[in-house]
Design an enzyme around this catalytic site. Structure first.
Site, PDB file in Angstrom:
ATOM      1  N   VAL A 158       2.260  -1.099   2.480  1.00  0.00           N
ATOM      2  CA  VAL A 158       1.819  -0.464   3.765  1.00  0.00           C
ATOM      3  C   VAL A 158       0.238  -0.638   3.889  1.00  0.00           C
ATOM      4  CG1 VAL A 158       1.672   1.800   2.559  1.00  0.00           C
ATOM      5  CG2 VAL A 158       2.268   1.635   5.268  1.00  0.00           C
ATOM      6  N   SER A 159      -0.058  -0.750   5.109  1.00  0.00           N
ATOM      7  CA  SER A 159      -1.506  -0.497   5.760  1.00  0.00           C
ATOM      8  C   SER A 159      -2.193  -1.585   4.742  1.00  0.00           C
ATOM      9  CB  SER A 159      -1.959   0.934   5.821  1.00  0.00           C
ATOM     10  OG  SER A 159      -3.005   1.062   6.153  1.00  0.00           O
ATOM     11  N   HIS A 160      -3.383  -0.965   4.353  1.00  0.00           N
ATOM     12  CA  HIS A 160      -4.359  -1.815   3.583  1.00  0.00           C
ATOM     13  C   HIS A 160      -3.539  -2.473   2.222  1.00  0.00           C
ATOM     14  CE1 HIS A 160      -8.826  -2.056   2.428  1.00  0.00           C
ATOM     15  NE2 HIS A 160      -7.922  -3.115   1.377  1.00  0.00           N
TER      16      HIS A 160
END
Length: 422
Positions: A251-253
């Site tokens: 998720v995300s970074h």
């Protein structure tokens, strides 16, 4: 004989056994973007069917009390990767990565899931549960027969941080969290933010108690983007060397770390699920850039990450690349940047199932399509699924702890069953 502890309110297998033409998916490949259907029957079904799929899962998983005890074969933790350094305290191991694992009592899937969180958050918050003490994705998938590995990337969470080795840290502001994750509807910095309805508090805004739980975790992270990429890539490669082939769920970074790990160990990464991965390629969305810590200079100079990726023809330094900017595909989207000149590919990412999942109200709704198209242009086929296309509305970048988080987990589970061999 052990009693099965995997009851479900919705028989997803009935949907999965239908012909491919009856499902919905969005797939991009080559230079064209072709919107198909992944779970077509869900997207085109009556409102009642969509409500049944979404609502039943919500009722079944609104709190931990609704679930039976979790049956495990074993669980534990270990550290992997890292290197010895001599500091004032003596010889220590720096940049090792904490890994927590669970093996279900009834294993149903050959390949384990490796959960990679965003930023510098502890894996506990991202995957083990929610700040409001509801069941998290790790438990959800263990109940469905997957082994799971949750990481705290080097220098974050339960992994040791040494300033002499890892350098200065950066901490995102509480105001930034409010604007981009917890209460985007209040600020409406991007058009889609007004659609936010899945807050874990009173249904829209986060309650003080839930928000306090989130803020209590360690959130400071190393400010050097390339160093963070390289140390995490090395540790994740070591993890796969230890446990064998696996599916990466990021998720995300954490998306940057997933791309880099697949680049380093292409034969050990069986699939990638990228939940709103860091993007868009080569530069930040201006909204995100202006809100980052002042000492955070990361901008994915290699396209998907700050650390080097393997291109064909090879790229020695990002300065070799030339770019072309394409106008935004719609008024509420951002322009995309792609590589100009002779065709290039990302050979180590090609040929494996990849899902990019985007929520309706997130700032990522503005630019995840750029990441999907960039991969396609680099010869990497991928599925880009926007949740609103299958009737799941109101989520943001905090999908893992929002009210309907397990509805989204069910979508990922269905995708994995279709694309990854047991």
């Amino acid at each position: 004989m052990r009693k099965s502890l995997y009851p479900t309110k919705i028989a997803l297998r009935d949907l999965l056994l239908r012909p491919a033409s009856s499902r919905f998916r969005t797939r991009t490949e080559g230079k064209s973007t072709e919107r198909r259907t992944f779970f077509r029957s869900l997207a085109l079904a009556t409102g009642a069917l969509a409500s049944l799929f979404v609502g039943s899962l919500a009722r079944a998983s609104s709190d931990r009390a609704a679930e039976p005890p979790l049956l495990l074969e074993r669980e534990g933790y270990f550290y992997v990767g890292g290197h010895e350094v001599t500091l004032h305290a003596g010889t220590l191991v720096a940049d090792a990565m904490f890994v927590q694992y669970q093996v279900p009592g009834k294993l149903k899937h050959r390949f384990p899931l490796v959960f990679i969180g965003g930023g510098c958050a502890s894996g506990s918050l991202s995957w083990l549960g929610t700040p409001g003490d509801r069941e998290g994705w790790a438990e959800y998938f263990v109940r469905r027969g997957y082994s799971t590995y949750i990481i705290d990337r080097p220098a974050c969470g339960r992994s040791a941080y040494y300033p002499e080795v890892d350098g200065p840290i950066g901490v995102g502001s509480v105001e930034r969290l409010e604007k981009f994750v917890y209460n985007p509807d209040r600020y409406r910095l991007w058009p889609q933010a007004r659609l936010f309805t899945q807050g874990p508090g009173n249904g829209k805004e986060a309650s003080d108690a839930v928000f306090r739980q989130y803020l209590s975790q360690p959130m400071a992270g190393t400010a050097n983007g390339r160093q963070a990429d390289e140390t995490t890539q090395s540790a994740l490669a070591a993890l796969l060397d230890k446990v064998g082939p696996a599916v990466l769920v990021a998720v995300s970074h954490g998306g940057q770390f997933a791309w880099l790990t697949a680049d380093a160990r292409p034969r050990l990464v069986m699939a990638i699920v990228a939940l709103e991965p860091a993007g868009p390629p080569f530069r930040d969305d201006p909204l995100v850039a202006t809100s980052k810590p002042s000492n955070d200079a990361s901008s994915r100079a290699w396209g998907l990450a700050d650390a080097p990726l393997t291109y064909d023809p090879p790229v020695i330094t990002p300065s070799e690349l030339r770019f072309v900017d394409e106008p935004a595909a719609a008024p509420d989207l951002v322009p995309c940047r792609y590589i100009d000149g002779p065709p290039r590919t990302l050979p180590n990412l090609a040929g494996k199932p990849i899902l990019i999942l985007t929520t309706e109200a997130s700032h990522h709704a503005r630019y995840d399509y750029c990441t999907s198209r960039f991969l396609s242009k680099m010869g990497v086929a991928n599925d880009h699924l926007r949740l609103e296309d299958i009737g799941i509305h109101g989520n943001t970048h905090g999908m893992l702890w929002e009210k309907n988080s397990l509805q989204i987990a069910a979508v990922v589970d269905a995708w994995l069953k279709k694309h990854v061999a047991k």
